[in-house]
Design a protein around this motif. Structure first.
Motif, PDB file in Angstrom:
ATOM      1  N   GLN A 190       2.795   4.231  46.207  1.00 18.10           N
ATOM      2  CA  GLN A 190       2.801   3.040  45.759  1.00 18.10           C
ATOM      3  C   GLN A 190       1.580   1.747  45.825  1.00 18.10           C
ATOM      4  OE1 GLN A 190       4.413   2.824  42.992  1.00 18.10           O
ATOM      5  NE2 GLN A 190       6.016   4.067  42.884  1.00 18.10           N
ATOM      6  N   ILE A 191       1.882   1.733  47.300  1.00 20.40           N
ATOM      7  CA  ILE A 191       1.196   0.775  47.910  1.00 20.40           C
ATOM      8  C   ILE A 191      -0.285   1.082  47.611  1.00 20.40           C
ATOM      9  CG2 ILE A 191       0.206   0.136  49.820  1.00 20.40           C
ATOM     10  CD1 ILE A 191       3.143   0.315  51.747  1.00 20.40           C
ATOM     11  N   LYS A 192      -1.315   1.345  47.672  1.00 18.66           N
ATOM     12  CA  LYS A 192      -2.360   2.396  47.057  1.00 18.66           C
ATOM     13  C   LYS A 192      -2.573   2.049  45.912  1.00 18.66           C
ATOM     14  CE  LYS A 192      -4.447   6.174  48.759  1.00 18.66           C
ATOM     15  NZ  LYS A 192      -4.413   7.379  49.182  1.00 18.66           N
ATOM     16  N   GLU A 193      -1.564   2.114  44.994  1.00 16.52           N
ATOM     17  CA  GLU A 193      -1.635   1.991  44.025  1.00 16.52           C
ATOM     18  C   GLU A 193      -1.470   0.465  43.145  1.00 16.52           C
ATOM     19  OE1 GLU A 193      -1.757   2.606  39.211  1.00 16.52           O
ATOM     20  OE2 GLU A 193      -2.604   4.189  40.902  1.00 16.52           O
ATOM     21  N   GLY A 194      -0.524  -0.166  43.540  1.00 18.49           N
ATOM     22  CA  GLY A 194      -0.275  -1.572  43.302  1.00 18.49           C
ATOM     23  C   GLY A 194      -1.758  -2.370  44.163  1.00 18.49           C
ATOM     24  N   THR A 195      -2.571  -1.914  45.378  1.00 22.62           N
ATOM     25  CA  THR A 195      -3.590  -2.778  46.218  1.00 22.62           C
ATOM     26  C   THR A 195      -4.230  -2.239  44.901  1.00 22.62           C
ATOM     27  OG1 THR A 195      -2.614  -2.391  47.884  1.00 22.62           O
ATOM     28  CG2 THR A 195      -4.801  -2.961  47.576  1.00 22.62           C
ATOM     29  N   SER A 196      -4.779  -1.145  44.430  1.00 17.77           N
ATOM     30  CA  SER A 196      -5.990  -0.643  43.263  1.00 17.77           C
ATOM     31  C   SER A 196      -5.407  -1.649  42.477  1.00 17.77           C
ATOM     32  CB  SER A 196      -5.739   1.024  43.662  1.00 17.77           C
ATOM     33  OG  SER A 196      -6.801   1.381  42.688  1.00 17.77           O
TER      34      SER A 196
END
Length: 455
Positions: A190-196
């Motif tokens: 989720q963190i990677k997706e949100g930041t991306s």
């Protein structure tokens, strides 16, 4: 019905495996693997970072363009960012809970909104009424500042398209989630997706984005390390919760100098910038007391005078106690060993406490001589002259090594009224004589202690 496939992801570094493991082979974390459903249907749209250049070109054919910036109306923050907020940049702000991240960012949002730009403040942790209460306390009111309490990425993107802001604040990245990903908010996926997705918005539309990141108990940013690689700038908010001073430090900046430092003071009306931190940090230095020494540190391009205090007292137990606040404990242990071996100071049966006044954290080797001098001063119960500043890195053989930016440090001492400075002898080469200041060059710690403590 298709079989559901799962995978295990380390919540510390993002390492993936098909089976659960007790210890991560990548970062050595224990019990950090969480099971997540693998969804191969999720599509990731490609985006172009630079619309003007979409094919390989010769480096000689390109002309350097000045980054478009706008001010946050807070000089200390502009200094850390390299001269202001860069249009279309992605900035990650990390810090301990309650340190003042949200306070600083809503102050910045208000300043930018008052300048005529639209700002969208997105909170996944507080309601709009809670944010309004803080804003009222800080006397924040602007028609161009929009507050939105939401953590669903799809809904957030919809309102970003509607409002078309010039700046976005996301508080915090650990609370936002994408419904297409089955894992819980705060997980690595989720963190990677949100930041991306926020990065795509920033680069595609040219919106400056600040995202708040939580930190672990060790003080590093929570989540995968790739989070810091994806953003343009990483800012750390430092300081003790019960101390009024706060430091914003840039540890990564694609648009300016790294390791710049901005100093603030937490007051009832929010964070107030301190333009002359040297004056504040040494203003309460005690007089007529041993164990207190003034040193000069350089953070980025800024020299600062800081007070180091030491307390040495006989231990009541078999093993002496040693603590260090604001400096590396291992470095302090090394310097104490040098004092014992090279000077013959019998401190092996003494409790030793080191503290950097004001909640500042120092990692610069130029502080070594200051730490050693404060320990020797407290052990011998000899006061250090209040007009003296010591500078120098200490080697294992007791030699004093040269430091960088020596002229900048000396001029800061002169500005603050100090007239006696102890520096490494190597730094005297090519150094011009400065009026009303006596500069002593020393080769080893014995010479330094003879000058500062009189033998």
């Amino acid at each position: 019905m298709a079989k559901i496939k799962t995978r295990y992801i380390c919540q510390q570094c993002g390492y993936e495996t098909l089976k659960w493991m007790g210890k991560c082979p990548e970062c050595d974390s224990w019990n950090s693997f969480v099971e997540e459903i693998e969804d191969k249907k999720t599509k990731h749209d490609l985006f172009v970072i630079d619309k003007e250049v979409q094919k390989p070109v010769s480096i000689n054919s390109l002309e350097v363009k000045e980054q478009e910036r706008f001010s946050s109306c807070i000089k200390e923050l502009d200094r850390v960012l390299g001269g202001g907020i860069v249009k279309g940049s992605l900035v990650l702000v990390g810090g301990d809970p309650g340190i003042g991240k949200s306070t600083l960012l809503i102050q910045v949002s208000n300043n930018v909104a008052k300048s005529g730009k639209r700002v969208l403040y997105i909170s996944g942790e507080e309601s709009v009424y809670q944010i309004k209460m803080r804003a009222k306390r800080l006397s924040i009111e602007s028609e161009n500042l929009y507050i939105f309490a939401e953590n669903n990425l799809n809904i957030i993107e919809k309102y970003i398209d509607d409002i078309k802001p010039d700046m976005i604040v996301v508080d915090s990245i650990q609370t936002v989630f994408s419904p297409e990903i089955t894992s819980t908010p705060g997980s690595v996926s989720q963190i990677k997706e949100g930041t991306s997705r926020f990065m795509k918005i920033s680069k595609k539309v040219g919106i400056s984005t600040f995202i708040v990141g939580h930190v672990t108990k060790e003080g590093s940013l929570a989540g995968p390390k790739i989070l810091e690689h994806m953003v343009d700038t990483v800012l750390y908010f430092e300081g003790e919760r019960y101390n009024t001073y706060r430091m914003v430090r840039a540890v990564k900046n694609r648009f300016g100098s790294t390791n710049e430092l901005g100093v603030f003071e937490m007051r009832n009306l929010g964070l107030v910038e301190i333009e002359n931190p040297s004056k504040i940090l040494i203003s309460e230095k005690p007089k007529g007391v041993s164990g207190s020494v003034i040193v000069v540190t350089v953070e980025g391009t800024r020299p600062m005078l800081v007070e180091i205090q030491a307390l040495v007292s006989p231990t009541n137990f078999g093993i002496p106690k040693r603590t260090a606040t604001g400096v590396d404990y291992n470095r302090v242990s090394l310097l104490m060993a040098v004092l014992e071996k090279r000077v013959g100071m019998q401190i092996q049966n003494q409790d030793i406490y080191i503290n950097v006044v004001g909640g500042i954290k120092l990692n610069e080797p130029a502080m070594d001589l200051g730490i050693i001098t404060s320990i020797a001063s407290s052990f011998r119960n000899i006061e250090v002259d209040e007009n003296t500043v010591v500078i120098g890195e200490v080697g294992l053989t007791g030699e004093i090594r040269g430091v960088s930016f020596i002229e900048k440090r000396i001029w800061e001492c002169k500005k603050m009224g100090f007239n006696k400075i102890v520096v490494p002898k190597n730094n005297l080469k090519g150094l011009d004589e400065i009026e009303n200041i006596k500069i002593y060059g020393v080769e080893n710690i014995r010479d330094a202690l003879d000058i500062v403590l009189g033998g």
